[in-house]
Structures are given as C-alpha cells and as structure tokens.
Design a protein around this motif. Structure first.
Motif, short mmCIF file in Angstrom:
data_model
loop_
_atom_site.label_atom_id
_atom_site.label_comp_id
_atom_site.label_asym_id
_atom_site.label_seq_id
_atom_site.Cartn_x
_atom_site.Cartn_y
_atom_site.Cartn_z
N LEU A 35 0.86 -1.18 0.00
CA LEU A 35 0.00 0.00 0.00
C LEU A 35 0.90 1.23 0.00
O LEU A 35 1.86 1.30 0.75
N THR A 36 0.56 2.20 -0.83
CA THR A 36 1.36 3.41 -0.87
C THR A 36 0.47 4.61 -1.09
O THR A 36 -0.75 4.49 -1.24
N THR A 37 1.08 5.76 -1.11
CA THR A 37 0.40 7.04 -1.28
C THR A 37 1.03 7.75 -2.46
O THR A 37 2.22 7.55 -2.76
N MET A 38 0.28 8.59 -3.16
CA MET A 38 0.78 9.18 -4.40
C MET A 38 2.07 9.97 -4.22
O MET A 38 2.96 9.91 -5.07
N GLY A 39 2.20 10.71 -3.12
CA GLY A 39 3.42 11.48 -2.91
C GLY A 39 4.65 10.60 -2.79
O GLY A 39 5.62 10.76 -3.55
N PRO A 40 4.67 9.64 -1.85
CA PRO A 40 5.79 8.71 -1.76
C PRO A 40 6.02 7.91 -3.04
O PRO A 40 7.17 7.58 -3.36
N ALA A 41 4.95 7.57 -3.76
CA ALA A 41 5.11 6.83 -5.01
C ALA A 41 5.89 7.66 -6.02
O ALA A 41 6.81 7.16 -6.68
N ALA A 42 5.52 8.93 -6.15
CA ALA A 42 6.22 9.81 -7.09
C ALA A 42 7.69 9.98 -6.70
O ALA A 42 8.58 9.95 -7.56
N GLU A 43 7.95 10.13 -5.41
CA GLU A 43 9.33 10.27 -4.96
C GLU A 43 10.12 9.00 -5.23
O GLU A 43 11.30 9.06 -5.61
N SER A 44 9.50 7.85 -5.03
CA SER A 44 10.19 6.57 -5.25
C SER A 44 10.53 6.38 -6.72
O SER A 44 11.61 5.89 -7.06
N TYR A 45 9.62 6.74 -7.60
CA TYR A 45 9.90 6.64 -9.03
C TYR A 45 11.02 7.59 -9.44
O TYR A 45 11.81 7.29 -10.34
N ALA A 46 11.09 8.75 -8.77
CA ALA A 46 12.10 9.75 -9.11
C ALA A 46 13.47 9.43 -8.52
O ALA A 46 14.46 10.10 -8.84
#
Length: 329
Positions: free
Chosen positions: A87-98
């Motif tokens: 389970l994740t959240t959009m903010g952490p997901a974007a940071e992880s992809y970056a």
C-alpha cells in the motif's frame, strides 16, 4: 531492511476459489503472497490485512500482511519483490519513481505498479483536551510531536506542512499504537496523523480519554495545498464521537501496488476480488467506501500493472494510456 511477519496467514485450497478463478490460467501464480502495510494501530495495517485475507480466501491461496514502515518502505519491498503487494500514497510513489525515496536514495523504484485505488489519506492532528490546544496556532514552540513510523506519509509530509504553518517542534517517530500510549502518558504533546479515517488509534484514545481533533483554518488549508500534492478534504463529523462538525483537512490518495513482474492473470484476479465486492471491503474498514472502480484515474504517479489496467479497461470503462502500462510500449 527488516519487518515483522504477521503470524496468522489465511490459507485455503484452490478448490474453494470461485468458478471464474478456478478456470483462470494460473501459470506462474505464486502459492502465497504478502501485502506490505504499515504499523499496527494505523488504517494501512487494518485495510491491508483485511484484503490480504479476502484475496487468499477467494483465490485459494495463502496470504497475509506485513508490518512495515509504510508507503516508502512498501515501494521498496514491492519493487524488489520482497513483498508481492503493498500500500502506498501518491506522494511517496512519485518520490520513489524519481529516485528520492530515503530508503534507497538514487534508486528509481519503477518495478512497483499501480493495482487499484484505495482511499484518501487525510492529515489530522490529535491532542489531549487537557493541553488546551484547540488550533494549530495553539501548539507551543518545542512541542513534542509524533509523526508515525519513519518514512511514512505522515513522517514525510506532516513535519514540512507544520513548518510551513510556523510550528516549531521536536520530532518523534514510532508506531501509531505506541505514540497513542505516549500521548496518554504525557510523553508527547501532539500526534500528527496521516491515515485513513477512522484511525484505530484515535478511536481508541477517545474511548479512554478526552481528546481534541484539530482542524486547519481555511488559510492554513490553502497554504498547505499550495505547497504540497494534496487536495481539500473534510473529515466527516460522524467519524469520531469527539467531532460535532466536519473537520477541515487535506488529503492524499492511496493506491495498492503490485510487483510489476507478477503474472497478468494473477493481478487481474486479485483486482477483481477487491473491486467487485465493495460491501466486503467496507466491512474490513469504512475507508473502503472510496475503494471504487471510478477512482482509477486518481493514479497520478505510477505505471499500471497490465493485469490491473486490463481489469479497469474491461470493467470500469477506463481509458488508460498504453504508455502508462508497464511493458506495453
């Protein structure tokens, strides 16, 4: 990187699966799976453990939840395949992809794919009524504030939000249950939660003592929305017995994620179990009232798993750009 395995894993045989899934091509399906959640006492843990058991029961597999540090760690666990789902959240997901996930700076965690929308995570503040704190401006300089597990959505964004509002504080981390106990014992002044509502720890606190759930002013809400990837949100008055009116907040969308290398048919089947029976999901946690097919478009950061993309295209009328589907281009 360590995390605690939850002992009780749901297990049945494939004979108990529905007729549809019994006929599904199960080539490459795992015999068991885990779902990365967060600390006990938080909504991620209750929600994730519940849907893990539901999927295990419906598909005739062994599955269960893992206690983790939350969205950032879940991105890492799913990316590496240490957990099939998370389970994740959009903010952490974007940071992880970056490549800016603090767990592994510089590593772009692009092997974690979107599976289905969960619910919005409101950011809220809870204090003991005895402190006299009724507004964000009342929080005294140097207040000891618990922000949840290190690397969680709350720990990642809430300190920055409060700094933007001029709050000076001492930062503390821990599981939500532990922080709730510290608040009761006077070891903390404030807990800054980012979790789906109702938050189990807050519900438990208001049974045991008097608490204030602090809302943002309109100006504070506007300031936060200008600086962070969140939207306006009102915590409904009936969420907690403490509230007598909706509490102004901000929120960020959560998504379930899957390792991108999992078989398409497996992720399609898992998505179907969750998205086809919202009543059972709401029975797991009331935050699942937002776990609906029409919210597929709330994914603003992740590549789609092809199995999930196929489900939403076939069953929810989704128009998903092929360029956003893992392996499609």
């Amino acid at each position: 990187m360590t995390f605690t395995r939850i002992a009780a894993l749901a297990a049945t045989t494939a004979l108990t699966a529905t007729a549809v899934f019994a006929q599904e091509d199960r080539t490459g399906w795992p015999e068991s799976f885990t779902v990365g959640t967060a600390s006990q006492g938080g909504t991620f843990f209750v929600y994730g453990a519940g849907w893990a058991n539901l999927v295990a029961d419906e598909l005739g597999l062994s599955g269960g939840a893992e206690v983790t540090g939350g969205p950032m760690q879940n991105m890492a666990l799913v990316h590496t395949g240490e957990a099939a789902f998370g389970l994740t959240t959009m903010g952490p997901a974007a940071e992880s992809y970056a490549g800016t996930n603090p767990i592994a700076p510089g590593l772009q965690m692009t092997n974690a794919c979107a599976m289905f929308p969960m619910y919005q995570t409101p950011f809220s503040v809870t204090v003991l009524s005895s402190t006299g704190i009724e507004d964000i401006a009342d929080i005294p300089a140097g207040a000891r504030i618990g922000f949840g597990p290190a690397g969680s959505s709350s720990d990642t964004y809430f300190p920055l939000m409060l700094e933007a509002l001029g709050v000076e504080f001492e930062r503390r981390n821990g599981g939500w249950d532990d922080l709730g106990g510290q608040l009761q014992d006077g070891l903390l002044d404030v807990i800054a939660f980012a979790a789906g509502v109702p938050i189990p720890t807050v519900s438990q606190l208001e049974v045991q003592t008097d608490v204030n759930i602090i809302e943002f002013t309109e100006a504070e809400q506007a300031t936060i929305m200008e600086q962070f990837p969140v939207s306006a949100f009102d915590i409904p008055a009936d969420t907690y017995s403490t509230l007598t009116a909706p509490a102004r907040s901000v929120a960020m969308w959560n998504f379930a994620i899957a390792n991108c290398d999992l078989p398409e048919s497996f992720v399609y089947a898992v998505t179907d179990v969750i998205m086809s029976d919202n009543e059972r999901m709401v029975g797991i946690h009331s935050a699942a009232t937002e776990t609906l097919p029409e919210h597929w478009d709330k994914n603003t950061a992740l590549m789609w798993h092809p199995g999930a993309a196929r489900w939403f295209t076939e069953n929810a009328g989704a128009t998903i750009d092929p360029a956003t589907i893992h392996g499609a281009m």
